[in-house]
Design a protein around this motif. Structure first.
Motif, short mmCIF file in Angstrom:
data_model
loop_
_atom_site.label_atom_id
_atom_site.label_comp_id
_atom_site.label_asym_id
_atom_site.label_seq_id
_atom_site.Cartn_x
_atom_site.Cartn_y
_atom_site.Cartn_z
N ILE A 281 -5.63 -31.18 -7.16
CA ILE A 281 -6.69 -31.18 -8.18
C ILE A 281 -7.08 -29.90 -8.49
CG2 ILE A 281 -9.04 -32.10 -8.97
CD1 ILE A 281 -8.33 -34.57 -7.17
N ALA A 282 -7.52 -29.22 -7.72
CA ALA A 282 -7.79 -27.84 -7.79
C ALA A 282 -6.74 -26.86 -8.56
CB ALA A 282 -8.03 -27.03 -6.34
N TYR A 283 -5.47 -27.08 -8.45
CA TYR A 283 -4.35 -26.58 -9.06
C TYR A 283 -4.31 -26.82 -10.53
CZ TYR A 283 0.12 -24.96 -10.46
OH TYR A 283 1.33 -24.04 -10.90
N PHE A 284 -4.77 -27.92 -10.90
CA PHE A 284 -4.79 -28.36 -12.27
C PHE A 284 -5.82 -27.57 -12.88
CE2 PHE A 284 -7.12 -30.60 -15.54
CZ PHE A 284 -6.18 -30.80 -16.29
N TYR A 285 -7.04 -27.55 -12.39
CA TYR A 285 -8.05 -26.82 -12.95
C TYR A 285 -8.02 -25.15 -12.86
CZ TYR A 285 -11.10 -30.90 -13.30
OH TYR A 285 -11.70 -31.98 -13.60
N GLU A 286 -7.13 -24.81 -12.01
CA GLU A 286 -6.96 -23.36 -11.76
C GLU A 286 -5.60 -22.77 -12.85
OE1 GLU A 286 -6.21 -22.73 -7.89
OE2 GLU A 286 -8.13 -22.61 -7.33
N HIS A 287 -4.85 -23.82 -13.20
CA HIS A 287 -3.44 -23.43 -13.81
C HIS A 287 -2.98 -24.51 -15.06
CE1 HIS A 287 -2.60 -20.59 -10.59
NE2 HIS A 287 -2.82 -21.56 -9.71
N GLU A 288 -3.59 -25.46 -15.20
CA GLU A 288 -3.07 -26.43 -16.01
C GLU A 288 -4.15 -26.85 -16.92
OE1 GLU A 288 0.45 -28.56 -13.44
OE2 GLU A 288 -1.70 -29.36 -13.44
N ASN A 289 -5.28 -26.61 -16.82
CA ASN A 289 -6.61 -27.22 -17.33
C ASN A 289 -6.51 -27.18 -19.09
OD1 ASN A 289 -8.96 -28.88 -17.58
ND2 ASN A 289 -10.12 -26.91 -18.09
N SER A 290 -6.18 -28.44 -19.58
CA SER A 290 -6.00 -28.62 -21.00
C SER A 290 -6.36 -29.99 -21.55
CB SER A 290 -4.75 -28.13 -21.65
OG SER A 290 -4.50 -28.31 -22.96
N ASN A 291 -6.60 -30.51 -22.62
CA ASN A 291 -6.74 -31.74 -23.09
C ASN A 291 -4.98 -31.96 -23.20
OD1 ASN A 291 -7.34 -34.36 -24.20
ND2 ASN A 291 -8.97 -33.44 -25.06
N ILE A 292 -4.65 -33.22 -23.55
CA ILE A 292 -3.37 -33.79 -23.47
C ILE A 292 -2.82 -34.33 -24.81
CG2 ILE A 292 -3.34 -34.12 -20.81
CD1 ILE A 292 -3.53 -37.28 -21.73
N HIS A 293 -1.50 -33.93 -25.05
CA HIS A 293 -0.71 -34.89 -25.92
C HIS A 293 -0.65 -34.30 -27.37
CE1 HIS A 293 -1.15 -38.86 -23.63
NE2 HIS A 293 -0.26 -38.06 -23.16
N SER A 294 -1.59 -33.52 -27.85
CA SER A 294 -1.80 -33.16 -29.23
C SER A 294 -1.74 -31.56 -29.68
CB SER A 294 -3.14 -33.87 -29.80
OG SER A 294 -4.16 -33.25 -29.12
N ALA A 295 -1.48 -30.75 -28.40
CA ALA A 295 -1.71 -29.37 -28.88
C ALA A 295 -0.07 -28.76 -28.77
CB ALA A 295 -2.44 -28.68 -27.68
#
Length: 644
Positions: A281-295
């Motif tokens: 979960i920490a890795y997501f916020y540090e490296h992947e955090n974004s909304n999904i599907h439409s960008a």
């Protein structure tokens, strides 16, 4: 790796050199990071010794001829040739986030039983930092590519069952230790693709062993024989399943309460989280955090891939037919409410009947009661016997042409009763009714196969499966989900919007309006990775033995009344203690660092059926041990002595 040999019958020197260099990449800085096996170059003296030994590798034994348990006083397979859950190959700088039972000698502060000093060998992270979703082979994703044997992993296997690397000791023969370590090398350099695919795909199979190293070996269990049961840890910790080592993966279990080590016996309320889940979960916020599907940007792609990979893991975990049958929700409660409003509101009418069992959590009673009151539907209840077991004969009498839905729990949260779920579903479908199963208390204790059980819907919560709070899943048959009306409205669940007409996505998106709980869905995927790596069958068998052990000791205490004594139970022990209120018992246990639940457990109807309003409820998980149980039993015995 190539398996070509030269004209002398020895292995190709380039292959040996490559293999040697993979080892040196993982060694301390004092060692070279690259060597040549050419006699014209001068190398580090120990590097030269390894090179000379490797040149003679053709005579070494392959793993088939070396017992895996050789020189292993702890009976644990350490440094097996994989790291964490499909870890990155860059392990040298990663922390220890994999399953402790796989790497028993890699923990700071750990001392082995034979007095040898600890080894601080860096292990793999759960996430490939370069490609967190697609850069590793995931045993949960059956559609994954063909896995290849990592040369670094081969070298890790050189030191299988060693308490320290051979070059870390100055007082021993380096050459002798090196040759001994190399005896474990598969000098054929076989790739994983050369091995049986069935050994790779099964959740309890490992490509380098004939069986899951965590597999529960029933032959080694000392079972009760009259009164000769010996309650020792070895009766439960058979094979390679060691709850003491697994416990090291859960940081919160290092906490103290009132100066005592925390003993978490409140697992039916929520389970603790392994470090791999927390770090994912920490890795997501540090490296992947974004909304999904439409960008169209990189982080959106990373987040979308991770989120949908988690959905795929849930699909495999439940053995669903398609990812389109998996809807992310806040938990089992929201999943039940979704079905009640999206299906029940539009398909049930006055005079219809809904059947629930007497065992249900309030979350599987209140939505149906509200719907029944609103629409003039009759709510009927499957009774239970004095042990808390479903009465199938009485259930059969309730079924009729007006029955439209049966909603029941697979495992009672208050009593631990395991219901005959498959039979209940078969009888319901024979009467033409739909079925919803509450799997909140079952998925962490037993294999839940929706194709085998055949419910129309099944719900569970991630936080009871060693995952985050605020996330869970609704399984529903795809055709049925697509017939249901959206639960909430907004973005992400629409295909097209005009002021004249709205077109909705098919499942699962039609039920995931707005920005979902992306990080915790990914965390749930990591929790499923963790549970799958251990093996849900091994977990269930271990917990069964632990429950039997605790039940036997608790029943021997005068004044204890067990509430719920079904023949088939999961890891719940509800009881009352004569002379004490349940709160007094809970407070006494808390003083010893033991966390239990007291109260009605959001299951008042079943407790009242059993003649009580509240109970003390210890509930067990696979990181609990017999020592934990012993502290609990000792505390209850001492309470009893004070009053009687």
């Amino acid at each position: 790796m190539s398996t070509n040999t030269n004209n002398t019958g020895l292995y190709n020197i380039d292959d040996l050199q490559h293999l040697a260099n993979e080892l040196f990449k993982t060694l301390p800085n004092e060692f070279p990071k690259e060597i040549s096996l050419s006699p014209d170059r001068k190398e580090h003296p120990r590097a030269t010794k390894i090179a000379e030994t490797l040149l003679q590798a053709g005579s070494f034994n392959t793993p088939e001829t070396v017992p895996l348990q050789a020189q292993n006083p702890l009976n644990v397979q350490s440094n097996l040739p994989f790291s964490g859950f499909g870890a990155s190959s860059s392990v040298a700088n990663s922390g220890n986030t994999g399953i402790s039972a796989l790497y028993p000698n890699a923990f700071n502060g750990y001392e082995s039983q034979n007095g040898i000093s600890k080894a601080e060998i860096p292990l793999g992270n759960n996430v490939n930092l370069n490609d967190p979703q697609t850069g590793f082979y995931d045993i949960n994703l059956r559609s994954g590519g063909t896995p290849q044997l990592n040369e670094e992993a081969i070298f890790k296997s050189l030191f299988l069952n060693q308490q320290y690397l051979p070059f870390e000791t100055e007082n021993s023969s380096f050459e002798a230790e090196l040759k001994q370590a190399l005896s474990f090398v598969d000098t054929q350099f076989r790739k994983r693709s050369d091995l049986s695919s069935s050994a790779v795909e099964g959740s309890n199979s490992y490509y380098f062993l004939e069986q899951n190293p965590f597999a529960f070996d029933a032959k080694n269990v000392n079972t009760w024989a009259g009164n000769s049961f010996e309650p020792t840890e070895i009766n439960i910790l058979t094979g390679h399943f060691d709850a003491h080592l697994i416990k090291k993966d859960f940081p919160i279990l290092n906490e103290t309460v009132n100066g005592k080590p925390l003993i978490w016996f409140d697992n039916a309320a929520t389970t603790q989280k392994p470090k791999s889940v927390i770090e994912r979960i920490a890795y997501f916020y540090e490296h992947e955090n974004s909304n999904i599907h439409s960008a169209a940007h990189e982080l959106a792609a990373r987040a979308s891939d991770a989120y949908e990979a988690a959905r795929d893991k849930v699909k495999v975990f439940l053995n669903a037919n398609s990812v389109n049958e998996i809807v992310f929700v806040r938990g089992a409660t929201e999943g039940i409410n979704l079905v009640a409003q999206s299906w029940g509101e539009h398909n049930l009418v006055a005079g219809d009947e809904i059947i629930v069992s007497n065992l249900e959590h309030h979350a599987n009673i209140v939505p149906w009661k509200r719907l029944a009151d609103k629409k003039g539907i009759k709510l009927r209840v499957i009774p239970v016997d004095d042990d808390g077991q479903i009465l199938l004969d009485e259930y059969a009498k309730l079924l009729n042409s007006k029955t439209r839905l049966i909603a029941f729990t697979q495992v009672s949260n208050a009593l631990g009763t395991v219901t005959p779920a498959k039979k209940i579903v078969e009888m319901a479908h024979a009467a033409g009714a739909k079925v919803l199963i509450d799997g909140a208390q079952s998925v962490s204790h037993m294999k839940v196969d929706v194709q085998d059980l055949n419910p129309d819907w099944l719900v569970f919560s991630g936080h009871k499966l060693f995952g985050p709070t605020g996330i869970g899943a609704l399984y529903g048959k795809e055709e049925l989900l697509n017939e249901m009306q959206p639960y909430q409205s907004g973005g992400n669940m629409i295909q097209d919007v005009t002021f004249e007409e709205i077109k909705y996505h098919k499942a699962p998106n039609r039920f995931e309006a707005g920005t979902g709980n992306i990080a915790d869905a990914i965390g749930l995927g990591a929790a499923i990775d963790y549970v799958t790596k251990i093996g849900i069958d091994a977990i269930g068998q271990y917990e069964h033995q632990l429950l039997d052990y605790a039940t036997k000791l608790l029943k021997e205490i005068p004044g204890v009344r067990l509430i719920g004594t079904a023949a088939h139970k999961a890891s719940v022990l509800s009881f009352n203690l004569q002379g004490y209120t349940n709160d007094q018992v809970g407070q006494a246990l808390n003083r010893e660092g033991i966390a239990v639940r007291t109260g009605h457990h959001c299951a008042q109807p079943i407790l009242r059926r059993m003649g009580v309003e509240t109970t003390v409820r210890p509930s067990l998980a696979f990181y609990n041990t017999t020592q934990d149980v012993d502290v609990f039993i000792k505390t209850i015995r001492e309470l009893k002595k004070v009053r009687f």
